[in-house]
Motif scaffolding. Sequence first.
Motif, PDB file in Angstrom:
ATOM      1  N   LEU A 115      -0.089  -1.413 -72.532  1.00 45.12           N
ATOM      2  CA  LEU A 115      -0.621  -2.768 -72.584  1.00 45.12           C
ATOM      3  C   LEU A 115      -1.101  -3.077 -73.995  1.00 45.12           C
ATOM      4  N   VAL A 116      -0.918  -4.313 -74.413  1.00 42.83           N
ATOM      5  CA  VAL A 116      -1.484  -4.774 -75.685  1.00 42.83           C
ATOM      6  C   VAL A 116      -2.419  -5.935 -75.395  1.00 42.83           C
ATOM      7  N   TYR A 117      -3.665  -5.775 -75.827  1.00 41.57           N
ATOM      8  CA  TYR A 117      -4.678  -6.822 -75.686  1.00 41.57           C
ATOM      9  C   TYR A 117      -4.680  -7.663 -76.953  1.00 41.57           C
ATOM     10  N   TYR A 118      -4.676  -9.007 -76.764  1.00 46.15           N
ATOM     11  CA  TYR A 118      -4.627  -9.891 -77.935  1.00 46.15           C
ATOM     12  C   TYR A 118      -5.379 -11.186 -77.641  1.00 46.15           C
ATOM     13  N   PRO A 119      -6.242 -11.650 -78.561  1.00 48.92           N
ATOM     14  CA  PRO A 119      -6.909 -12.943 -78.407  1.00 48.92           C
ATOM     15  C   PRO A 119      -6.124 -14.041 -79.123  1.00 48.92           C
ATOM     16  N   PRO A 120      -5.397 -14.889 -78.411  1.00 45.05           N
ATOM     17  CA  PRO A 120      -4.586 -15.918 -79.064  1.00 45.05           C
ATOM     18  C   PRO A 120      -5.428 -16.915 -79.861  1.00 45.05           C
ATOM     19  N   ALA A 121      -4.760 -17.569 -80.790  1.00 49.94           N
ATOM     20  CA  ALA A 121      -5.414 -18.555 -81.659  1.00 49.94           C
ATOM     21  C   ALA A 121      -5.843 -19.785 -80.873  1.00 49.94           C
ATOM     22  N   ILE A 136      -1.710  -5.121 -91.455  1.00 48.56           N
ATOM     23  CA  ILE A 136      -1.897  -5.089 -90.005  1.00 48.56           C
ATOM     24  C   ILE A 136      -0.552  -5.076 -89.283  1.00 48.56           C
ATOM     25  N   PHE A 137       0.404  -5.835 -89.802  1.00 49.51           N
ATOM     26  CA  PHE A 137       1.740  -5.876 -89.192  1.00 49.51           C
ATOM     27  C   PHE A 137       2.391  -4.492 -89.223  1.00 49.51           C
ATOM     28  N   CYS A 138       2.261  -3.792 -90.340  1.00 51.36           N
ATOM     29  CA  CYS A 138       2.827  -2.443 -90.460  1.00 51.36           C
ATOM     30  C   CYS A 138       2.101  -1.458 -89.535  1.00 51.36           C
ATOM     31  N   THR A 139       0.773  -1.581 -89.463  1.00 51.02           N
ATOM     32  CA  THR A 139      -0.008  -0.734 -88.566  1.00 51.02           C
ATOM     33  C   THR A 139       0.387  -0.973 -87.121  1.00 51.02           C
ATOM     34  N   LEU A 140       0.611  -2.230 -86.771  1.00 49.80           N
ATOM     35  CA  LEU A 140       1.009  -2.584 -85.411  1.00 49.80           C
ATOM     36  C   LEU A 140       2.337  -1.927 -85.041  1.00 49.80           C
ATOM     37  N   HIS A 185     -14.655   5.737 -71.259  1.00 52.73           N
ATOM     38  CA  HIS A 185     -13.584   6.678 -71.603  1.00 52.73           C
ATOM     39  C   HIS A 185     -12.177   6.155 -71.310  1.00 52.73           C
ATOM     40  N   PHE A 186     -11.957   4.882 -71.573  1.00 51.25           N
ATOM     41  CA  PHE A 186     -10.600   4.356 -71.478  1.00 51.25           C
ATOM     42  C   PHE A 186      -9.794   4.842 -72.680  1.00 51.25           C
ATOM     43  N   ASN A 187      -8.520   4.981 -72.450  1.00 48.04           N
ATOM     44  CA  ASN A 187      -7.599   5.431 -73.502  1.00 48.04           C
ATOM     45  C   ASN A 187      -7.105   4.206 -74.266  1.00 48.04           C
ATOM     46  N   TYR A 188      -7.785   3.885 -75.361  1.00 45.79           N
ATOM     47  CA  TYR A 188      -7.417   2.703 -76.140  1.00 45.79           C
ATOM     48  C   TYR A 188      -7.413   3.052 -77.623  1.00 45.79           C
ATOM     49  N   GLN A 189      -6.712   2.221 -78.373  1.00 44.52           N
ATOM     50  CA  GLN A 189      -6.801   2.266 -79.823  1.00 44.52           C
ATOM     51  C   GLN A 189      -6.972   0.837 -80.317  1.00 44.52           C
ATOM     52  N   LEU A 190      -7.731   0.702 -81.409  1.00 46.36           N
ATOM     53  CA  LEU A 190      -8.097  -0.622 -81.927  1.00 46.36           C
ATOM     54  C   LEU A 190      -7.475  -0.854 -83.297  1.00 46.36           C
ATOM     55  N   ILE A 191      -6.844  -2.014 -83.455  1.00 47.24           N
ATOM     56  CA  ILE A 191      -6.422  -2.500 -84.767  1.00 47.24           C
ATOM     57  C   ILE A 191      -7.299  -3.703 -85.092  1.00 47.24           C
ATOM     58  N   PRO A 192      -8.282  -3.554 -85.987  1.00 51.45           N
ATOM     59  CA  PRO A 192      -9.154  -4.694 -86.303  1.00 51.45           C
ATOM     60  C   PRO A 192      -8.392  -5.801 -87.034  1.00 51.45           C
ATOM     61  N   LEU A 193      -8.546  -7.010 -86.559  1.00 48.83           N
ATOM     62  CA  LEU A 193      -7.960  -8.170 -87.241  1.00 48.83           C
ATOM     63  C   LEU A 193      -8.997  -8.701 -88.230  1.00 48.83           C
ATOM     64  N   ASP A 194      -9.150  -7.975 -89.317  1.00 52.01           N
ATOM     65  CA  ASP A 194     -10.224  -8.249 -90.283  1.00 52.01           C
ATOM     66  C   ASP A 194      -9.776  -9.212 -91.380  1.00 52.01           C
ATOM     67  N   ARG A 199      -2.460   3.485 -71.581  1.00 52.49           N
ATOM     68  CA  ARG A 199      -2.743   3.420 -73.013  1.00 52.49           C
ATOM     69  C   ARG A 199      -2.821   1.942 -73.401  1.00 52.49           C
ATOM     70  N   ILE A 200      -3.959   1.568 -73.983  1.00 45.60           N
ATOM     71  CA  ILE A 200      -4.216   0.158 -74.305  1.00 45.60           C
ATOM     72  C   ILE A 200      -4.355   0.019 -75.814  1.00 45.60           C
ATOM     73  N   LEU A 201      -3.563  -0.843 -76.400  1.00 46.09           N
ATOM     74  CA  LEU A 201      -3.686  -1.159 -77.821  1.00 46.09           C
ATOM     75  C   LEU A 201      -4.411  -2.501 -77.938  1.00 46.09           C
ATOM     76  N   ILE A 202      -5.526  -2.498 -78.643  1.00 40.04           N
ATOM     77  CA  ILE A 202      -6.355  -3.697 -78.782  1.00 40.04           C
ATOM     78  C   ILE A 202      -6.229  -4.244 -80.193  1.00 40.04           C
ATOM     79  N   LEU A 203      -5.834  -5.493 -80.303  1.00 41.35           N
ATOM     80  CA  LEU A 203      -5.865  -6.213 -81.571  1.00 41.35           C
ATOM     81  C   LEU A 203      -6.964  -7.256 -81.450  1.00 41.35           C
TER      82      LEU A 203
END
Length: 365
Positions: free
Chosen positions: A84-90, A69-73, A38-47, A9-13
Amino acid sequence: MIEAPSQQRILILGQIPPPFGGQAINIQKMVQVLNKHHFNYQLIPLDFSESLNDMGAFNFTKALKLIRIFCTLWYKLLVYRPHLVYYPPAGPTINAVYRDFILLFPIKLLGVKRIFHFHAGGLASLYDGLAPWARMVYRYVYFKPAYAICLSKAGRVDPEFLQAQQIDIIPSGVEAFNGTANQEESFVVLFAGLCSASKGILDFIEVLRICRQQNQRIVGKVMGKAFSSIEEKALAKAEKEGILVYEGILSGNKKEAAFLGSSAFLFPSVFESENFPTVIIEAFAAGLPVVSTEWRGIPDLVNHGKNGFIHPPHATTAMAQRILELAENNELHKQLSAQAKSDFETNYTMGNFEALIVAYFKKVQ
């Protein structure tokens, strides 16, 4: 959703368009690949940002979005329970780093493995200038991620500084252009991207001025949004002088036509968060030789004398000389154009990107 064979399960931010910056576009492409396979992922858009001009700035609306976003996370971490959590650092922008502090804290606290994807460059350079408390938080949220993805060899600087346990290089990919290249009498030099001083638009204008003193056949074309009134006025002045044509923001077929209707790509960037510019790959896709700067991952893309030329930042006279050479030496232009196209087809197609992304997410545990 059908789960991938790994069952991870992959959480993508990550930010997806709009705005249409390189990072957002590339994350969107990655998500589309994961969905296709068909990967098992969910996306939290950093909009956070609605336009490229707004990126890196702080305002009240962004603060409210950060809370949401913090509450959704937290909800996703406790209910979806990702492996796993995918994150693009600043990049080296303090407001963005403070945002990362907030969002990465619960991920680290709960011990979820992190995949850092370094679309922006320069995060390591910020550390020494931080206050002691900020260095402590920086070390806690950033250090020792399980995985790191770089776009090029030059991009290893940041994950190595953060002591990433495993570092992989996956270059960006873009769609091939289907039209035919420029057949016009004029030699069109293209700039594409955010029209800001650090992205090189003012140097671009200066290079074109120098070139046109010797060869009036050379003309500029600019595609993108002006960052501020300074760049807007400079573009208007240059257009009035006949140095360039300012197209504004283009997408789809119009964007493709702008690349294919050009002869060379000039990108004198010293952008603070520059890493591995997608616009250079798009130029290669159109068979355009590239003249650019010795900055971050750009030399990993542009092979001096093979598919373009590399010069120190702000070396406008030297860059102008290269443009003149390309305009006046047809054989040289053909050689570099062919190599640019070949490099794209070998390394930067969407097929190549898709295969690398699928293989990567199947192997991470």
